[in-house]
Scaffold this active site. Structure first.
Site, PDB file in Angstrom:
ATOM      1  CG  LEU A 138      -5.398  -2.787   1.678  1.00 18.21           C
ATOM      2  CD1 LEU A 138      -5.638  -4.244   1.268  1.00 18.21           C
ATOM      3  CD2 LEU A 138      -6.610  -2.268   2.429  1.00 18.21           C
ATOM      4  CB  SER A 139      -1.330  -0.674   6.958  1.00 12.31           C
ATOM      5  OG  SER A 139      -0.551  -0.890   8.134  1.00 12.31           O
ATOM      6  CG  HIS A 179       0.320  -9.239   3.555  1.00 10.92           C
ATOM      7  ND1 HIS A 179      -0.551  -8.648   4.435  1.00 10.92           N
ATOM      8  CD2 HIS A 179       1.570  -8.857   3.939  1.00 10.92           C
ATOM      9  CE1 HIS A 179       0.144  -7.943   5.336  1.00 10.92           C
ATOM     10  NE2 HIS A 179       1.427  -8.051   5.052  1.00 10.92           N
ATOM     11  CB  VAL A 223      -3.497  -3.386  -2.297  1.00  3.99           C
ATOM     12  CG1 VAL A 223      -4.985  -3.688  -2.393  1.00  3.99           C
ATOM     13  CG2 VAL A 223      -2.706  -4.268  -3.259  1.00  3.99           C
ATOM     14  CG  HIS A 257      -3.343  -6.224   4.386  1.00  4.41           C
ATOM     15  ND1 HIS A 257      -2.739  -6.009   3.163  1.00  4.41           N
ATOM     16  CD2 HIS A 257      -2.532  -5.660   5.314  1.00  4.41           C
ATOM     17  CE1 HIS A 257      -1.619  -5.311   3.345  1.00  4.41           C
ATOM     18  NE2 HIS A 257      -1.456  -5.105   4.646  1.00  4.41           N
ATOM     19  CD  GLU A 258      -7.409  -6.807  -2.411  1.00  6.01           C
ATOM     20  OE1 GLU A 258      -8.250  -6.181  -1.713  1.00  6.01           O
ATOM     21  OE2 GLU A 258      -7.264  -6.638  -3.631  1.00  6.01           O
ATOM     22  NE  ARG A 261       2.910  -0.880  13.026  1.00  7.72           N
ATOM     23  CZ  ARG A 261       4.015  -1.303  12.405  1.00  7.72           C
ATOM     24  NH1 ARG A 261       4.137  -1.158  11.092  1.00  7.72           N
ATOM     25  NH2 ARG A 261       4.986  -1.877  13.079  1.00  7.72           N
TER      26      ARG A 261
END
Lengths: 308, 308
Positions: free
Chosen positions: B184-185, B37, B176, B34-35, B187
């Site tokens: 963000l995760s 990363h 983030v 996701h963002e 999961r």
């Protein structure tokens, strides 16, 4: 030869060698160097133009009550011996730089570290695995050379390198022995003259096991009993005498039969000194035990050893 | 961008980059990018011309019963996202090559790994430390970038690097968040729409603690109670809400008072999904929680995140 005590300076010396295109060979030691160590350095030189020797009496591999405090420390002599043997750099750090305040990470070897010495020296191989991981991280070696006298240590380090995917070739070198067969060890200096004479029984016991193995004896209990009968004459404190699989180090039960190769490993006290020795039956040649009195080391490099 | 699944090929790709004079930056991930990363990859690119991203759902950091089997695996999409983000190589190995048969060595972090998630996920940080040591050994990075969303993981890895004397700079990047403040995760994809709405309470709770801290509240028990009161509305299974020292991660007792900086960390289930979040009070800015409904990520790279 450079002498370095600061980890970052040691790292830089090895980095510069690599940047110049040289392979780095590493020989980790605890100092009190003898001809066995010099053989390791010689082997490293064959394999790498830049040889780093480390000299560090590693506290985490000694259990409380062991000989950490009295372990022989002979830096000046060791430094001269390393230089004569062709080492490029000798790294002799302080404990506080290898284990800075607050440090707590440990490398745990698995089953390879459990039997034999692992069962008698709690935490020993965890200490070995941790410090070797650190030394590898500092030196960045292509190849590292260890003695087969510490056979279990060699196996633990091989396992460590495979498991942690470290880019290091691990080389094991045959045990160097005195003319009466006793394995060279820095701890031999602890022996009184009488204990030193008694200790010569150890290679006799290994040689007897080798003869029995060659004659076809494979039952673990029988091989162990032969060795034990001889060693009972010189020690009333035998930590272990075991037959084990030579790679996994799984100890064979008395009724089990060894395969083509089998590790025979032992640890015992002679007087107050703990000695270890081993032979891979079916692979190693038996110790030569011709000369019953201690003399100079029997291997070809003995002249060098005496200089040390 | 190269895609590598074989560890030795990945090692060679990084080695060649180093041999060509490039610094190597490493971004270890479990994929389902996701963002957050992508921000890590962007940070690595600023610090190293050659960026290695690893994608490995590491079994040893999951306890039995956790979500190892159902953890999202989206290699094709991740690969495209890495390429778009400017990664040089993506390493996506099989479990059997990272943990070959017979492997058993483990890296044990110490006290840093004990509290917080360490107390609720037995073996988790041992798994993290072990796999990160392996990834470092393969990639040989100068710099590795991790998210502060996994704050304890970041501290465990910093400790690991210091303790094992690894030549890696460890960089932590701010969490983030979505426009409603949820961290963000990967999961988050487990959350039902209703649970996703509930989860937005987490950044509200953190923001409330931040306001209280800014207003001078330092008593750990009071800070925790404020957060707990809000989170009890959305979860009947709170693993922990703790105030801890931000470096050692020592958890403060209820009557203790925080210093200038204090970690507020929490883990809880929303529905069946375990979520974590944290804030370093006195250092991090509070999550922006203006928009109550879930929307696109709030940080500048959100366009990129939507593309993923």
């Amino acid at each position: 030869m450079e002498l370095r005590t600061d980890p970052e300076e040691f790292r830089r010396a090895c980095e510069e060698a690599r940047a110049g295109g040289a392979r780095v060979g590493l020989v980790p030691t605890m100092g009190a160097l003898h001809e066995g160590h010099l053989t390791l350095i010689g082997e490293a030189r064959k394999r790498a133009p830049f040889v780093a020797v480390t000299l560090f009496v590693n506290p985490t591999q000694f259990a409380p009550g062991e000989d950490f405090a009295r372990y022989p420390r002979t830096l000046e002599r060791d430094s001269a011996a390393c230089e004569a043997a062709g080492a490029s750099v000798l790294f002799a750090p302080e404990v506080s730089t290898m284990y800075p305040p607050g440090e707590e990470t440990r490398v745990h070897p698995g089953a390879t570290a459990a039997p034999l010495c692992g069962a008698h020296r709690p935490g020993h191989f965890e200490g070995v695995a941790t410090v070797v991981t650190k030394l590898f991280a500092l030196a960045g070696p292509c190849v590292a050379v260890f003695g087969r006298k510490d056979y279990q240590q060699l196996m633990v380090i091989r396992r460590l390198v495979r498991d942690l995917l470290l880019p290091v070739e691990v080389v094991g070198i045959p045990t160097v022995r005195e003319s009466d067969g006793l394995a060279l060890s820095s701890r031999n200096t602890y022996l009184s003259p009488e204990d030193r004479r008694r200790a010569a029984e150890i290679p006799h016991a290994l040689a007897e096991a080798a003869r029995a193995f060659e004659a076809g004896e494979r039952r673990a209990g029988t091989l162990v009993a032969r060795v034990r009968a001889r060693l009972a004459r010189i020690s009333d404190r035998i930590d272990y005498i075991d037959v084990a699989e030579p790679e996994s180090l799984r100890v064979l039960g008395a009724e089990e039969h060894a395969g083509e190769r089998a590790l025979l490993a032992l640890a015992l006290r002679v007087g107050t000194t703990r000695l270890i020795d081993n032979l891979v039956l079916g692979e190693d040649s038996a110790p030569r035990v011709g000369d019953a009195s201690p003399g100079p080391a029997s291997a070809s490099a003995s002249a060098e050893a005496r200089r040390v």
